[in-house]
Design a protein around this motif. Structure first.
Motif, PDB file in Angstrom:
ATOM      1  N   PRO A  34      24.252  -3.932  11.701  1.00 30.29           N
ATOM      2  CA  PRO A  34      23.023  -4.652  11.344  1.00 30.29           C
ATOM      3  C   PRO A  34      22.431  -5.424  12.517  1.00 30.29           C
ATOM      4  N   SER A  35      23.288  -5.892  13.420  1.00 31.51           N
ATOM      5  CA  SER A  35      22.799  -6.615  14.599  1.00 31.51           C
ATOM      6  C   SER A  35      21.998  -5.688  15.508  1.00 31.51           C
ATOM      7  N   LEU A  36      22.501  -4.468  15.704  1.00 28.34           N
ATOM      8  CA  LEU A  36      21.779  -3.494  16.533  1.00 28.34           C
ATOM      9  C   LEU A  36      20.471  -3.064  15.887  1.00 28.34           C
ATOM     10  N   VAL A  37      20.474  -2.903  14.564  1.00 28.98           N
ATOM     11  CA  VAL A  37      19.232  -2.551  13.869  1.00 28.98           C
ATOM     12  C   VAL A  37      18.198  -3.654  14.063  1.00 28.98           C
ATOM     13  N   ARG A  38      18.646  -4.908  13.980  1.00 27.88           N
ATOM     14  CA  ARG A  38      17.726  -6.039  14.190  1.00 27.88           C
ATOM     15  C   ARG A  38      17.159  -6.029  15.607  1.00 27.88           C
ATOM     16  N   ILE A  39      18.021  -5.812  16.602  1.00 26.26           N
ATOM     17  CA  ILE A  39      17.532  -5.739  17.983  1.00 26.26           C
ATOM     18  C   ILE A  39      16.522  -4.613  18.132  1.00 26.26           C
ATOM     19  N   LEU A  40      16.826  -3.458  17.539  1.00 23.39           N
ATOM     20  CA  LEU A  40      15.920  -2.308  17.624  1.00 23.39           C
ATOM     21  C   LEU A  40      14.569  -2.641  16.996  1.00 23.39           C
ATOM     22  N   ASP A  41      14.578  -3.306  15.845  1.00 21.66           N
ATOM     23  CA  ASP A  41      13.331  -3.753  15.205  1.00 21.66           C
ATOM     24  C   ASP A  41      12.486  -4.577  16.177  1.00 21.66           C
ATOM     25  N   LEU A  42      13.140  -5.546  16.801  1.00 22.83           N
ATOM     26  CA  LEU A  42      12.433  -6.475  17.686  1.00 22.83           C
ATOM     27  C   LEU A  42      11.898  -5.777  18.930  1.00 22.83           C
ATOM     28  N   LEU A  43      12.660  -4.826  19.457  1.00 23.30           N
ATOM     29  CA  LEU A  43      12.208  -4.075  20.635  1.00 23.30           C
ATOM     30  C   LEU A  43      11.040  -3.162  20.299  1.00 23.30           C
ATOM     31  N   LYS A  44      11.147  -2.467  19.169  1.00 30.93           N
ATOM     32  CA  LYS A  44      10.077  -1.538  18.773  1.00 30.93           C
ATOM     33  C   LYS A  44       8.769  -2.262  18.473  1.00 30.93           C
ATOM     34  N   SER A  45       8.873  -3.445  17.892  1.00 29.36           N
ATOM     35  CA  SER A  45       7.672  -4.197  17.518  1.00 29.36           C
ATOM     36  C   SER A  45       7.056  -4.934  18.701  1.00 29.36           C
ATOM     37  N   GLY A  46       7.768  -4.986  19.823  1.00 31.21           N
ATOM     38  CA  GLY A  46       7.275  -5.703  20.986  1.00 31.21           C
ATOM     39  C   GLY A  46       7.551  -7.190  20.936  1.00 31.21           C
ATOM     40  N   GLU A  47       8.315  -7.642  19.927  1.00 29.32           N
ATOM     41  CA  GLU A  47       8.653  -9.063  19.823  1.00 29.32           C
ATOM     42  C   GLU A  47       9.517  -9.518  20.998  1.00 29.32           C
ATOM     43  N   ILE A  48      10.373  -8.629  21.478  1.00 28.93           N
ATOM     44  CA  ILE A  48      11.209  -8.930  22.632  1.00 28.93           C
ATOM     45  C   ILE A  48      11.190  -7.748  23.586  1.00 28.93           C
ATOM     46  N   LYS A  49      11.542  -8.014  24.831  1.00 20.37           N
ATOM     47  CA  LYS A  49      11.651  -6.953  25.829  1.00 20.37           C
ATOM     48  C   LYS A  49      13.085  -6.782  26.334  1.00 20.37           C
ATOM     49  N   SER A  50      13.943  -7.736  25.976  1.00 23.53           N
ATOM     50  CA  SER A  50      15.327  -7.660  26.448  1.00 23.53           C
ATOM     51  C   SER A  50      16.248  -8.370  25.460  1.00 23.53           C
ATOM     52  N   ALA A  51      17.506  -7.947  25.459  1.00 19.73           N
ATOM     53  CA  ALA A  51      18.511  -8.585  24.614  1.00 19.73           C
ATOM     54  C   ALA A  51      19.825  -8.674  25.383  1.00 19.73           C
ATOM     55  N   LEU A  52      20.515  -9.774  25.184  1.00 17.63           N
ATOM     56  CA  LEU A  52      21.828  -9.983  25.797  1.00 17.63           C
ATOM     57  C   LEU A  52      22.868 -10.082  24.684  1.00 17.63           C
ATOM     58  N   VAL A  53      23.906  -9.271  24.773  1.00 18.15           N
ATOM     59  CA  VAL A  53      25.025  -9.340  23.835  1.00 18.15           C
ATOM     60  C   VAL A  53      26.257  -9.773  24.618  1.00 18.15           C
ATOM     61  N   VAL A  54      26.833 -10.907  24.226  1.00 14.67           N
ATOM     62  CA  VAL A  54      28.037 -11.419  24.872  1.00 14.67           C
ATOM     63  C   VAL A  54      29.190 -11.263  23.885  1.00 14.67           C
ATOM     64  N   ALA A  55      30.272 -10.643  24.337  1.00 17.00           N
ATOM     65  CA  ALA A  55      31.398 -10.357  23.455  1.00 17.00           C
ATOM     66  C   ALA A  55      32.682 -10.365  24.268  1.00 17.00           C
ATOM     67  N   PRO A  56      33.826 -10.519  23.613  1.00 14.25           N
ATOM     68  CA  PRO A  56      35.094 -10.339  24.330  1.00 14.25           C
ATOM     69  C   PRO A  56      35.213  -8.896  24.820  1.00 14.25           C
ATOM     70  N   LYS A  57      36.036  -8.673  25.822  1.00 14.24           N
ATOM     71  CA  LYS A  57      36.249  -7.307  26.325  1.00 14.24           C
ATOM     72  C   LYS A  57      36.648  -6.365  25.199  1.00 14.24           C
ATOM     73  N   SER A  58      37.471  -6.880  24.278  1.00 13.27           N
ATOM     74  CA  SER A  58      37.980  -6.042  23.199  1.00 13.27           C
ATOM     75  C   SER A  58      36.894  -5.564  22.256  1.00 13.27           C
ATOM     76  N   ALA A  59      35.737  -6.243  22.234  1.00  9.49           N
ATOM     77  CA  ALA A  59      34.668  -5.896  21.290  1.00  9.49           C
ATOM     78  C   ALA A  59      33.540  -5.097  21.930  1.00  9.49           C
ATOM     79  N   LEU A  60      33.457  -5.072  23.257  1.00  5.67           N
ATOM     80  CA  LEU A  60      32.332  -4.394  23.914  1.00  5.67           C
ATOM     81  C   LEU A  60      32.297  -2.909  23.585  1.00  5.67           C
ATOM     82  N   GLY A  61      33.465  -2.290  23.464  1.00  4.17           N
ATOM     83  CA  GLY A  61      33.518  -0.870  23.141  1.00  4.17           C
ATOM     84  C   GLY A  61      32.909  -0.561  21.791  1.00  4.17           C
ATOM     85  N   ALA A  62      33.033  -1.491  20.838  1.00  3.84           N
ATOM     86  CA  ALA A  62      32.453  -1.286  19.505  1.00  3.84           C
ATOM     87  C   ALA A  62      30.928  -1.253  19.585  1.00  3.84           C
TER      88      ALA A  62
END
Length: 454
Positions: A34-62
């Motif tokens: 759901p987080s990625l879908v939200r980012i995609l919504d915002l990018l497609k609508s032009g609301e944002i141009k960039s997103a930063l996701v900060v996660a532990p190393k163990s979660a980046l692969g997900a």
């Protein structure tokens, strides 16, 4: 087209309705989608141009894995505009860090990593959060050890502002001002005065106005546990955490030359070579003179995973090698976690009953050959596989230790797999319900050698 579970649709609706929000979703419930879908919504609508996701190393692969679930055009948008980074790297260099800039959206996965408001990591992320229009936090453990004061940093991140170089929380500022004619800043000191009773060391020891604080937390969050997700399968799909190979040169030498001369290591036959390659992935190599430790990310990744769960959450860990069990045991002792071990050296083969019955014992550390059958471990709903076994039947039997009569939750299976190594091929065989045979090792051996001879 992605198919979301009901709880993921609810989570997405909250994200779409708020520019800042918290998803307190237990591990295994799928909070990245759901987080990625939200980012995609915002990018497609032009609301944002960039997103930063900060996660532990163990979660980046997900996150990388789930981006690949989208349609090709959507994958391209996400990959071009999302920056994925771990907590250790994001703040290095402080104002000189390449991440010290304005992003349209910032998401903190396993956001409890900023619970310490005085850490350099937290200060950095609170600072850049003040520049972002959209902020979301994801974690299954917003408050650990009942320390309510830790929520301040998380909720400051959601809606911060900066005054004279210091970061304050709009959420707590607005709430406190709404109940009085006084003016507040939304500082941690004000939060502490309102909700904490301090001991003689000036540390919070108990709490007041807890119901009020809980209302504030609930207003900006959605909470879900695996047991509440009725449409999830009883056995969740395997979660693969990709571990970086730290000793690439040693691995290549051992693979191609059957030897590591500086350590007087020889692997003259295929079986010996396979065992030593597997050991190297796990962070050690056994020799005639003893054990040689080598660099590995596995212990650090395991630590991140364990710390991502609530303190009363029971976990099962399976490992193949005795030295891996020794190193994991040392880690658990360092973390002051109560655990028991069931391996070939354990004289009490019924020690698993203590894990089942004693609430204070949080983890059971198992060796495949000893604990893969004949015992019940349904006090936990999660198994972490530190390294893969070679036999499909042993793996499937180990899975069933938690998926048994008496289990009330969905079962999660987390595999730590070292990238670019024999572990990848072993897991591929196991995932297709096959043993990793001598024939498959020879096939892997030849393919690996060709890849380096090009």
């Amino acid at each position: 087209m992605l198919n979301l579970y009901k709880h993921q649709k609810i989570a997405l609706s909250y994200l779409r309705s708020n520019s800042f929000f918290a998803l307190f979703m237990e591990q295994g419930t799928g909070k990245t989608i759901p987080s990625l879908v939200r980012i995609l919504d915002l990018l497609k609508s032009g609301e944002i141009k960039s997103a930063l996701v900060v996660a532990p190393k163990s979660a980046l692969g997900a996150w990388e894995r789930d981006i690949n679930l989208f349609e090709e055009a959507e994958q391209e948008i996400l990959k071009e505009n999302i920056t994925l980074i771990n907590y250790d790297k994001v703040w290095r260099g402080k104002e000189k860090s390449p991440y010290y800039r304005k992003y349209g959206c910032i998401i903190l996965d396993e956001a409890h990593n900023i619970k310490n408001r005085t850490s350099q990591r937290s200060k950095f992320l609170l600072q850049i959060a003040a520049w972002a229009k959209y902020k979301y936090i994801l974690t299954g453990t917003p408050i650990s050890n009942g320390q309510l004061e830790n929520i301040w940093s998380l909720y400051c991140f959601l809606n911060p502002y900066i005054n004279r170089g210091r970061t304050y929380s709009n959420i707590f500022k607005e709430h406190m001002e709404g109940n009085t004619s006084l003016t507040y800043k939304g500082s941690y000191a004000e939060f502490q005065d309102r909700y904490c009773i301090l001991n003689k060391y000036h540390k919070p020891s108990s709490y007041i106005n807890v119901k009020e604080l809980q209302r504030i937390i609930n207003e900006h969050s959605y909470r879900i546990k695996k047991s509440e997700c009725l449409d999830l399968p009883e056995k969740l799909p395997d979660e693969i955490i990709h571990v970086e190979l730290k000793e690439k040169a040693l691995y290549k030498k051992l693979h191609n030359d059957s030897a590591i001369l500086e350590y007087d290591i020889l692997a003259e036959n295929p079986l010996s070579r396979m065992i030593k390659l597997r050991q190297l992935c796990a962070g050690h190599i056994k020799t005639e003179d003893g054990i040689i430790e080598v660099k590995t990310e596995k212990l650090d990744i395991l630590k991140e995973i364990i710390e991502g769960y609530e303190d009363d959450k029971k976990l099962v860990i399976f490992a193949e090698f005795k030295y891996s069990i020794k190193k994991i045991s040392s880690l658990l002792e360092e973390l002051k976690i109560s655990f028991v071990v069931l391996d070939g050296d354990q004289k009490d083969k019924k020690i698993w009953r203590r894990f089942q019955e004693d609430k204070s014992i949080r983890i059971i550390l198992c060796q495949y050959q000893t604990a893969n059958s004949g015992i019940d471990l349904f006090a936990s709903d999660t198994i972490i596989y530190y390294e893969p076994t070679l036999r499909s039947q042993i793996l499937e039997q180990s899975r069933d230790r938690i998926h048994r009569t008496g289990q009330t939750n969905k079962c999660s299976y987390i595999h730590l797999i070292t990238k670019g190594t024999i572990e990848v091929q072993i897991y591929k065989a196991l995932a297709s319900y096959s043993d990793f045979s001598d024939k498959l090792f020879l096939q892997y051996f030849n393919e690996y050698r060709r890849s380096y001879s090009k």
